[in-house]
Each structure stands twice: as structure tokens, then as C-alpha cells.
Design a protein around this motif. Structure first.
Motif, PDB file in Angstrom:
ATOM      1  N   PRO A  68     -12.057   0.889  37.407  1.00  0.00           N
ATOM      2  CA  PRO A  68     -12.779   1.638  36.811  1.00  0.00           C
ATOM      3  C   PRO A  68     -13.536   0.858  35.419  1.00  0.00           C
ATOM      4  O   PRO A  68     -12.891  -0.015  34.999  1.00  0.00           O
ATOM      5  CB  PRO A  68     -11.508   2.499  36.062  1.00  0.00           C
ATOM      6  N   LEU A  69     -14.439   1.561  34.939  1.00  0.00           N
ATOM      7  CA  LEU A  69     -15.287   0.972  34.077  1.00  0.00           C
ATOM      8  C   LEU A  69     -14.573   1.141  32.748  1.00  0.00           C
ATOM      9  O   LEU A  69     -13.949   1.960  32.300  1.00  0.00           O
ATOM     10  CB  LEU A  69     -16.804   1.751  33.943  1.00  0.00           C
ATOM     11  N   ALA A  70     -14.793   0.066  31.641  1.00  0.00           N
ATOM     12  CA  ALA A  70     -14.188   0.222  30.378  1.00  0.00           C
ATOM     13  C   ALA A  70     -15.093   1.472  29.632  1.00  0.00           C
ATOM     14  O   ALA A  70     -16.063   1.795  30.099  1.00  0.00           O
ATOM     15  CB  ALA A  70     -14.294  -0.874  29.652  1.00  0.00           C
ATOM     16  N   SER A  71     -14.151   2.140  28.893  1.00  0.00           N
ATOM     17  CA  SER A  71     -15.070   3.419  28.019  1.00  0.00           C
ATOM     18  C   SER A  71     -16.416   2.910  27.274  1.00  0.00           C
ATOM     19  O   SER A  71     -17.103   3.692  27.018  1.00  0.00           O
ATOM     20  CB  SER A  71     -13.816   3.834  27.027  1.00  0.00           C
ATOM     21  N   ASN A  72     -16.376   1.533  26.836  1.00  0.00           N
ATOM     22  CA  ASN A  72     -17.531   1.304  26.091  1.00  0.00           C
ATOM     23  C   ASN A  72     -18.411   0.403  27.111  1.00  0.00           C
ATOM     24  O   ASN A  72     -19.504  -0.216  26.549  1.00  0.00           O
ATOM     25  CB  ASN A  72     -17.281   0.368  25.166  1.00  0.00           C
ATOM     26  N   ILE A  83     -22.424  -3.633  31.997  1.00  0.00           N
ATOM     27  CA  ILE A  83     -21.809  -4.707  31.222  1.00  0.00           C
ATOM     28  C   ILE A  83     -20.591  -4.245  30.419  1.00  0.00           C
ATOM     29  O   ILE A  83     -20.716  -3.144  29.956  1.00  0.00           O
ATOM     30  CB  ILE A  83     -23.012  -5.447  30.344  1.00  0.00           C
ATOM     31  N   GLU A  84     -19.690  -4.925  30.734  1.00  0.00           N
ATOM     32  CA  GLU A  84     -18.143  -4.519  29.537  1.00  0.00           C
ATOM     33  C   GLU A  84     -18.180  -5.579  28.658  1.00  0.00           C
ATOM     34  O   GLU A  84     -17.931  -6.712  28.874  1.00  0.00           O
ATOM     35  CB  GLU A  84     -17.015  -4.551  30.738  1.00  0.00           C
ATOM     36  N   PRO A  85     -18.647  -5.085  27.372  1.00  0.00           N
ATOM     37  CA  PRO A  85     -18.419  -5.743  26.239  1.00  0.00           C
ATOM     38  C   PRO A  85     -17.149  -5.877  25.832  1.00  0.00           C
ATOM     39  O   PRO A  85     -16.238  -5.172  26.062  1.00  0.00           O
ATOM     40  CB  PRO A  85     -19.481  -5.379  25.261  1.00  0.00           C
ATOM     41  N   PRO A  86     -16.888  -6.521  24.805  1.00  0.00           N
ATOM     42  CA  PRO A  86     -15.496  -6.650  24.034  1.00  0.00           C
ATOM     43  C   PRO A  86     -15.274  -5.117  23.479  1.00  0.00           C
ATOM     44  O   PRO A  86     -16.232  -4.447  23.272  1.00  0.00           O
ATOM     45  CB  PRO A  86     -15.542  -7.482  22.926  1.00  0.00           C
ATOM     46  N   ALA A  87     -14.088  -5.048  23.286  1.00  0.00           N
ATOM     47  CA  ALA A  87     -13.469  -3.517  23.171  1.00  0.00           C
ATOM     48  C   ALA A  87     -14.044  -2.851  21.935  1.00  0.00           C
ATOM     49  O   ALA A  87     -14.273  -1.727  21.669  1.00  0.00           O
ATOM     50  CB  ALA A  87     -11.910  -3.505  22.870  1.00  0.00           C
ATOM     51  N   ASN A  88     -14.788  -3.601  20.792  1.00  0.00           N
ATOM     52  CA  ASN A  88     -15.077  -3.188  19.609  1.00  0.00           C
ATOM     53  C   ASN A  88     -16.542  -3.240  19.785  1.00  0.00           C
ATOM     54  O   ASN A  88     -17.172  -3.093  18.559  1.00  0.00           O
ATOM     55  CB  ASN A  88     -14.651  -4.141  18.397  1.00  0.00           C
ATOM     56  N   VAL A  89     -17.099  -3.437  20.702  1.00  0.00           N
ATOM     57  CA  VAL A  89     -18.793  -3.601  20.880  1.00  0.00           C
ATOM     58  C   VAL A  89     -19.206  -2.366  21.585  1.00  0.00           C
ATOM     59  O   VAL A  89     -18.724  -1.956  22.807  1.00  0.00           O
ATOM     60  CB  VAL A  89     -19.031  -4.931  21.541  1.00  0.00           C
ATOM     61  N   THR A  90     -20.331  -1.752  21.106  1.00  0.00           N
ATOM     62  CA  THR A  90     -21.111  -0.569  21.600  1.00  0.00           C
ATOM     63  C   THR A  90     -22.541  -1.076  22.031  1.00  0.00           C
ATOM     64  O   THR A  90     -23.036  -1.609  21.243  1.00  0.00           O
ATOM     65  CB  THR A  90     -20.945   0.694  21.067  1.00  0.00           C
ATOM     66  N   GLY A  91     -22.976  -0.144  22.960  1.00  0.00           N
ATOM     67  CA  GLY A  91     -24.511  -0.500  23.417  1.00  0.00           C
ATOM     68  C   GLY A  91     -25.160   0.703  24.288  1.00  0.00           C
ATOM     69  O   GLY A  91     -24.374   1.495  24.376  1.00  0.00           O
ATOM     70  N   SER A  92     -26.324   0.288  24.640  1.00  0.00           N
ATOM     71  CA  SER A  92     -26.990   1.341  25.253  1.00  0.00           C
ATOM     72  C   SER A  92     -27.868   0.375  26.208  1.00  0.00           C
ATOM     73  O   SER A  92     -28.463  -0.432  25.992  1.00  0.00           O
ATOM     74  CB  SER A  92     -27.867   2.051  24.389  1.00  0.00           C
ATOM     75  N   SER A  93     -28.380   1.226  27.276  1.00  0.00           N
ATOM     76  CA  SER A  93     -29.583   0.560  28.260  1.00  0.00           C
ATOM     77  C   SER A  93     -30.703   1.512  28.297  1.00  0.00           C
ATOM     78  O   SER A  93     -30.709   2.618  28.362  1.00  0.00           O
ATOM     79  CB  SER A  93     -28.519   0.544  29.664  1.00  0.00           C
ATOM     80  N   HIS A  94     -31.772   0.577  28.296  1.00  0.00           N
ATOM     81  CA  HIS A  94     -33.157   1.291  28.524  1.00  0.00           C
ATOM     82  C   HIS A  94     -33.975   0.568  29.952  1.00  0.00           C
ATOM     83  O   HIS A  94     -34.077  -0.391  29.907  1.00  0.00           O
ATOM     84  CB  HIS A  94     -33.872   1.111  27.342  1.00  0.00           C
ATOM     85  N   GLU A  95     -33.803   1.795  30.827  1.00  0.00           N
ATOM     86  CA  GLU A  95     -34.628   1.340  31.956  1.00  0.00           C
ATOM     87  C   GLU A  95     -36.084   1.179  31.658  1.00  0.00           C
ATOM     88  O   GLU A  95     -36.761   2.070  31.347  1.00  0.00           O
ATOM     89  CB  GLU A  95     -34.258   2.467  33.075  1.00  0.00           C
ATOM     90  N   MET A  96     -36.608  -0.070  32.257  1.00  0.00           N
ATOM     91  CA  MET A  96     -37.968  -0.249  32.132  1.00  0.00           C
ATOM     92  C   MET A  96     -38.736  -0.208  33.414  1.00  0.00           C
ATOM     93  O   MET A  96     -40.098  -0.413  33.424  1.00  0.00           O
ATOM     94  CB  MET A  96     -38.049  -1.669  31.559  1.00  0.00           C
ATOM     95  N   LYS A 106     -24.786  -3.061  19.121  1.00  0.00           N
ATOM     96  CA  LYS A 106     -24.604  -2.634  17.924  1.00  0.00           C
ATOM     97  C   LYS A 106     -24.262  -4.156  17.128  1.00  0.00           C
ATOM     98  O   LYS A 106     -22.997  -4.627  17.662  1.00  0.00           O
ATOM     99  CB  LYS A 106     -23.741  -1.480  17.451  1.00  0.00           C
ATOM    100  N   GLY A 107     -24.641  -4.414  16.336  1.00  0.00           N
ATOM    101  CA  GLY A 107     -24.528  -5.542  15.312  1.00  0.00           C
ATOM    102  C   GLY A 107     -24.983  -6.799  15.947  1.00  0.00           C
ATOM    103  O   GLY A 107     -24.627  -7.935  15.530  1.00  0.00           O
ATOM    104  N   ARG A 189     -26.597 -17.335  21.497  1.00  0.00           N
ATOM    105  CA  ARG A 189     -25.134 -17.696  21.967  1.00  0.00           C
ATOM    106  C   ARG A 189     -24.302 -16.550  22.111  1.00  0.00           C
ATOM    107  O   ARG A 189     -23.532 -16.219  23.056  1.00  0.00           O
ATOM    108  CB  ARG A 189     -24.513 -18.893  21.545  1.00  0.00           C
ATOM    109  N   ALA A 190     -24.471 -15.577  21.033  1.00  0.00           N
ATOM    110  CA  ALA A 190     -23.351 -14.495  20.926  1.00  0.00           C
ATOM    111  C   ALA A 190     -24.066 -13.459  21.883  1.00  0.00           C
ATOM    112  O   ALA A 190     -22.939 -12.794  22.656  1.00  0.00           O
ATOM    113  CB  ALA A 190     -23.675 -14.021  19.530  1.00  0.00           C
ATOM    114  N   ALA A 191     -25.198 -13.177  22.155  1.00  0.00           N
ATOM    115  CA  ALA A 191     -25.548 -12.185  23.240  1.00  0.00           C
ATOM    116  C   ALA A 191     -25.367 -12.850  24.507  1.00  0.00           C
ATOM    117  O   ALA A 191     -24.982 -11.705  25.336  1.00  0.00           O
ATOM    118  CB  ALA A 191     -27.293 -12.151  22.679  1.00  0.00           C
TER     119      ALA A 191
END
Length: 201
Positions: A68-72, A83-96, A106-107, A189-191
Motif C-alpha cells: 500500500p502507498l504511504a499516506s503522503n 513517489i513516496e517521499p520521506p514521512a515529513n514531506v508532502t507534495g502534489s502532482s500536476h499532469e501536463m 513543500k520546502g 541533489r535534495a530534489a
């Protein structure tokens, strides 16, 4: 007069023996024919039974279902990826469109783009190294690369990862709101590290 016992002649004995053998041969032929007939009549039933039982169909070895996918997790619906980022990271996807998505986290100062790759790692690196402004690879692994470029006299950076999922190759690369490159190697590198979380949905 005393009675006489008639002894069979040699010719009579031979005739009797031939007659007996003929009777035995007839009996054997009749039994063999009956046995063959029984065997022949039994064969259609066996064939019918086999025909009634369908042959087993091969099953595809799809492997275990994905966890199952992670909640974030950030889902890319058009590609059935996430994409499953680290637990404290949230994001969004924009279909092009055309199977291309831009992901913002975020961040993070640098975003990601995810799409079907146009080739494997060797092909992609060769194509990028031939582009204007390319100077060198700062990092090269089996699936990732970070490039340094000189654009308008400024040093820029970008990175990408080629991932094989199933039978397809996908590219996860960095970009900013205005261009693919960033003036911050650290931000690139972070991204790019977030691409490690790319998986099937």
C-alpha cells in the motif's frame, strides 16, 4: 469272434491333429478379436474424458502485489506511478499531458518532472552531454546523473534518474519553474533524492 480294436493310421492321426489345431486357432482369433473390440470400444470413452478436461492455462508471474502507498505519497495517475517521499514531506502532482507530470514538494526549491524515458541511462547521458552549455558530470551512478552546465556565463545544475518498472523505463528529473536547471547544486541533489521513492501505484 473276438472284437478287434482299430488302431488309427498315421494319416488319420495327422488329420485329427490338424483339425484340433485349427479349432484352437479359431478360438484364439475369436478371443483376440473380442479383446481388440473391447479395447477399441473403450478408447473413445477415454478420449472423450480427456477432451472434457480443459488443459491448464499458464499463469503470468506478475510477482507479489505492490505494498500500500504511504499516506503522503504523490500519485501520478497518467503513468500509474507514485513517489513516496520521506514521512515529513508532502507534495502534489500536476499532469501536463502526454504522460508528463510536474511534482512540487513543500520546502524544496527544485521540482521534479516524471515521464516515460526516451532511452536507457547510456542513451540519455549521451544526448544530454551533447546539449549546449554542458560542462561535466558531477555524479554518475547506474541510474542517476548530476550535470554541471554553463548558461549565460552562470553555472547551473540539473539531475535525473532512469528507473525501470516492469517493462518500461521512466525518467525522474529536476527542474525549476522557469527551466530545467538550478543555480543551487544542493537544491538539485535534495530534489533528485526524492526520485528514489518512485514506484508503481
Amino acid at each position: 469272434m473276438p472284437s478287434r480294436t482299430t488302431q488309427p493310421t498315421a494319416g488319420g492321426l495327422a488329420a485329427t491333429l490338424v483339425a484340433s489345431l485349427s479349432l484352437l486357432a479359431c478360438s484364439a482369433d475369436s478371443g483376440g478379436a473380442a479383446s481388440a473390440s473391447a479395447t477399441s470400444s473403450a478408447k473413445p470413452a477415454t478420449t472423450a474424458t480427456q477432451a472434457a478436461t480443459p488443459a491448464p492455462t499458464p499463469t503470468e508471474s506478475a510477482g507479489p502485489p505492490p505494498k500500500p502507498l504511504a499516506s503522503n505519497a504523490v500519485v501520478i495517475e497518467s503513468l500509474k506511478l507514485a513517489i513516496e517521499p520521506p514521512a515529513n514531506v508532502t507534495g502534489s502532482s500536476h499532469e501536463m499531458g502526454n504522460g508528463v507530470s510536474i511534482l512540487d514538494f513543500k520546502g524544496f526549491d527544485v521540482s521534479l518532472t516524471v515521464s516515460l524515458a526516451h532511452g536507457d541511462m547510456k542513451h540519455t547521458k549521451a544526448k544530454r552531454a551533447a546539449e549546449e552549455g554542458f560542462e561535466k558530470w558531477l555524479e554518475e551512478t547506474d541510474d542517476t546523473a548530476i550535470a554541471q552546465l554553463k548558461l549565460d556565463k552562470a553555472t547551473e545544475y540539473y539531475g535525473f534518474q532512469i528507473t525501470k518498472l516492469g517493462d518500461s523505463l521512466y525518467e525522474c528529473g529536476t527542474l525549476t519553474k522557469r527551466k530545467r536547471t538550478s543555480s543551487s547544486e544542493k537544491a538539485v541533489r535534495a530534489a533528485l533524492a526524492l526520485c528514489k521513492g518512485l514506484r508503481r501505484k
